[in-house]
Design an enzyme around this catalytic site. Structure first.
Site, PDB file in Angstrom:
ATOM      1  N   GLU A   1      -4.864   5.284   1.478  1.00  0.00           N
ATOM      2  CA  GLU A   1      -3.799   6.274   1.016  1.00  0.00           C
ATOM      3  C   GLU A   1      -4.461   7.585   0.625  1.00  0.00           C
ATOM      4  O   GLU A   1      -5.374   7.485  -0.075  1.00  0.00           O
ATOM      5  CB  GLU A   1      -3.006   5.796   0.056  1.00  0.00           C
ATOM      6  CG  GLU A   1      -1.802   6.763  -0.158  1.00  0.00           C
ATOM      7  CD  GLU A   1      -0.584   5.794  -0.858  1.00  0.00           C
ATOM      8  OE1 GLU A   1       0.252   5.463  -0.314  1.00  0.00           O
ATOM      9  OE2 GLU A   1      -0.478   5.822  -2.178  1.00  0.00           O
TER      10      GLU A   1
ATOM     11  N   ASN B   1       5.931  -4.138  -3.420  1.00  0.00           N
ATOM     12  CA  ASN B   1       5.250  -3.479  -4.333  1.00  0.00           C
ATOM     13  C   ASN B   1       5.152  -4.010  -5.577  1.00  0.00           C
ATOM     14  O   ASN B   1       6.280  -4.665  -6.233  1.00  0.00           O
ATOM     15  CB  ASN B   1       6.215  -2.017  -4.567  1.00  0.00           C
ATOM     16  CG  ASN B   1       5.364  -1.020  -5.342  1.00  0.00           C
ATOM     17  OD1 ASN B   1       4.468  -1.589  -5.754  1.00  0.00           O
ATOM     18  ND2 ASN B   1       5.738   0.118  -5.409  1.00  0.00           N
TER      19      ASN B   1
ATOM     20  N   LYS C   1      -3.938  10.275  -1.964  1.00  0.00           N
ATOM     21  CA  LYS C   1      -3.090  10.216  -3.066  1.00  0.00           C
ATOM     22  C   LYS C   1      -3.778  11.132  -3.970  1.00  0.00           C
ATOM     23  O   LYS C   1      -4.828  10.672  -4.571  1.00  0.00           O
ATOM     24  CB  LYS C   1      -2.831   9.022  -3.547  1.00  0.00           C
ATOM     25  CG  LYS C   1      -1.954   8.772  -4.547  1.00  0.00           C
ATOM     26  CD  LYS C   1      -1.626   7.196  -5.180  1.00  0.00           C
ATOM     27  CE  LYS C   1      -1.020   7.100  -6.249  1.00  0.00           C
ATOM     28  NZ  LYS C   1      -0.724   5.641  -6.566  1.00  0.00           N
TER      29      LYS C   1
ATOM     30  N   GLU D   1      10.198  -1.055   1.485  1.00  0.00           N
ATOM     31  CA  GLU D   1       9.678  -1.617   0.020  1.00  0.00           C
ATOM     32  C   GLU D   1      10.546  -2.370  -0.689  1.00  0.00           C
ATOM     33  O   GLU D   1      11.625  -1.661  -0.917  1.00  0.00           O
ATOM     34  CB  GLU D   1       9.100  -0.338  -0.453  1.00  0.00           C
ATOM     35  CG  GLU D   1       8.327  -0.632  -1.737  1.00  0.00           C
ATOM     36  CD  GLU D   1       7.831   0.456  -2.539  1.00  0.00           C
ATOM     37  OE1 GLU D   1       6.784   0.988  -2.053  1.00  0.00           O
ATOM     38  OE2 GLU D   1       8.223   0.847  -3.496  1.00  0.00           O
TER      39      GLU D   1
ATOM     40  N   GLU E   1       1.643  -3.935  -1.786  1.00  0.00           N
ATOM     41  CA  GLU E   1       1.422  -2.718  -2.413  1.00  0.00           C
ATOM     42  C   GLU E   1       0.938  -2.784  -3.728  1.00  0.00           C
ATOM     43  O   GLU E   1       1.619  -3.446  -4.361  1.00  0.00           O
ATOM     44  CB  GLU E   1       2.488  -1.878  -2.132  1.00  0.00           C
ATOM     45  CG  GLU E   1       3.095  -1.501  -0.739  1.00  0.00           C
ATOM     46  CD  GLU E   1       4.086  -0.961  -0.539  1.00  0.00           C
ATOM     47  OE1 GLU E   1       4.788  -0.880   0.612  1.00  0.00           O
ATOM     48  OE2 GLU E   1       4.824  -0.227  -1.506  1.00  0.00           O
ATOM     49  N   SER E   2       0.276  -1.865  -4.343  1.00  0.00           N
ATOM     50  CA  SER E   2       0.045  -1.607  -5.676  1.00  0.00           C
ATOM     51  C   SER E   2      -1.002  -2.680  -6.237  1.00  0.00           C
ATOM     52  O   SER E   2      -0.823  -4.003  -5.957  1.00  0.00           O
ATOM     53  CB  SER E   2       1.138  -1.731  -6.652  1.00  0.00           C
ATOM     54  OG  SER E   2       1.872  -0.374  -6.336  1.00  0.00           O
TER      55      SER E   2
ATOM     56  N   LYS F   1       4.427   8.817   3.061  1.00  0.00           N
ATOM     57  CA  LYS F   1       5.036   7.965   1.696  1.00  0.00           C
ATOM     58  C   LYS F   1       5.662   8.836   1.103  1.00  0.00           C
ATOM     59  O   LYS F   1       5.202   9.840   0.552  1.00  0.00           O
ATOM     60  CB  LYS F   1       3.577   7.775   1.330  1.00  0.00           C
ATOM     61  CG  LYS F   1       3.784   6.389   0.223  1.00  0.00           C
ATOM     62  CD  LYS F   1       4.069   5.026   1.026  1.00  0.00           C
ATOM     63  CE  LYS F   1       4.020   3.948   0.010  1.00  0.00           C
ATOM     64  NZ  LYS F   1       2.619   3.681  -0.613  1.00  0.00           N
TER      65      LYS F   1
END
Length: 294
Positions: free
Chosen positions: A52, A184, A54, A163, A214-215, A114
């Protein structure tokens, strides 16, 4: 926190809609790059790495300046990332649609927009600026809107990455027809990370659904733990943009995701999926870097 973010998203969206009417936006999609084969990126036995672009996040503030998102994305691709995620929300994440367009021109792999999508207008934006996938956050949408956005995304050539964070959200996502699910670990209300959420929800996901963690991916160990719990892909942002060598960091994750112990048929789960992670506990270690909008 999510409500505050959505208020800003809607205000900025209203401004863009005034500046660029929907019909003009649709015209722009005619000259946009043809959609990449997203599902091919998730095919095979290796765990797919989604890297990503970011710049910042609500929980950590500024992460990296990223003066050249295209160069960063090219490094990700060279490291073996199968998909590039681009944050386009400006107020909290420092992203833009220009970042999305720049990344699209720089890489050949699929690109994910995103953002906090609340309107079909944003789907047309995603397509016009070169996205192949688009994030839809269940917590940010009423069910009718979620169903409509999933259907519209498919109709214009986008793959919706839906998500979720809770079992109730997972059930809503499946009812809406999601085929690519992002779980997530970060609670969007509190911004806290619980890596155990992934292994808790995976048993409730039917075979054939792509499962993305995710995360909280700080490095290969976290990827292996998520993979052992059943992940087909991991989305990684903060640990890549804050490191010194994004290309090597992605390559390390890709190598871990290709470990022979993880080689099982896609959609049938991975070793340890039913009885807990074989390579570590995704819930251990406390809060970690976020992989996507928080």
């Amino acid at each position: 926190m999510l409500d505050d973010i959505l208020d800003g998203v809607r205000a900025d969206l209203a401004t863009r809609q005034q500046e660029t009417p929907l019909e003009r936006l649709k015209e722009k999609t005619v000259t946009a790059p043809s959609p990449r084969d997203v599902m091919a990126a998730f095919a095979g036995t290796a765990v797919c790495v989604i890297a990503e672009v970011k710049r910042s996040s609500p929980s950590k503030g500024a992460l990296a300046a990223i003066a050249d998102p295209a160069a960063l994305a090219a490094d990700y691709e060279a490291g073996g990332a199968r998909v590039i995620s681009v944050l386009t929300e400006g107020r909290r994440f420092g992203g833009s649609l220009d970042d999305l367009a720049a990344v699209r021109e720089a890489v050949q792999v699929p690109v994910l927009r995103k953002d906090f999508v609340v309107s079909s207008y944003q789907l047309w934006e995603a397509r016009a600026y070169g996205a192949d996938l688009v994030l839809l956050i269940v917590a940010a949408l009423e069910q009718n809107a979620l169903v409509s956005l999933v259907e519209r995304a498919h109709s214009i050539g986008l793959v919706p990455l839906v998500e979720v964070h809770t079992l109730a959200e997972l059930e809503r996502a499946l009812d809406a027809g999601a085929t690519v699910l992002g779980i997530n670990a970060r609670n969007l209300a509190t911004l806290e990370v619980d890596r155990g959420v992934f292994s808790q929800l995976v048993p409730h996901i039917p075979d054939g659904i792509i499962k993305i963690a995710e995360s909280g991916v700080r490095g290969p160990h976290d990827l292996l733990a998520y993979a052992a719990a059943g992940a087909d892909a991991v989305l990684v942002g903060e640990s890549l943009v804050t490191g010194k060598d994004p290309r090597s960091a992605v390559a390390d994750l890709v190598t871990a995701g290709s470990h022979p112990a993880l080689r099982t048929d896609r959609g049938g789960g991975r070793p340890g999926a039913a009885g807990g992670p074989a390579g570590g506990d995704p819930g251990a270690g406390g809060p970690g870097p976020a992989g996507g909008p928080e």
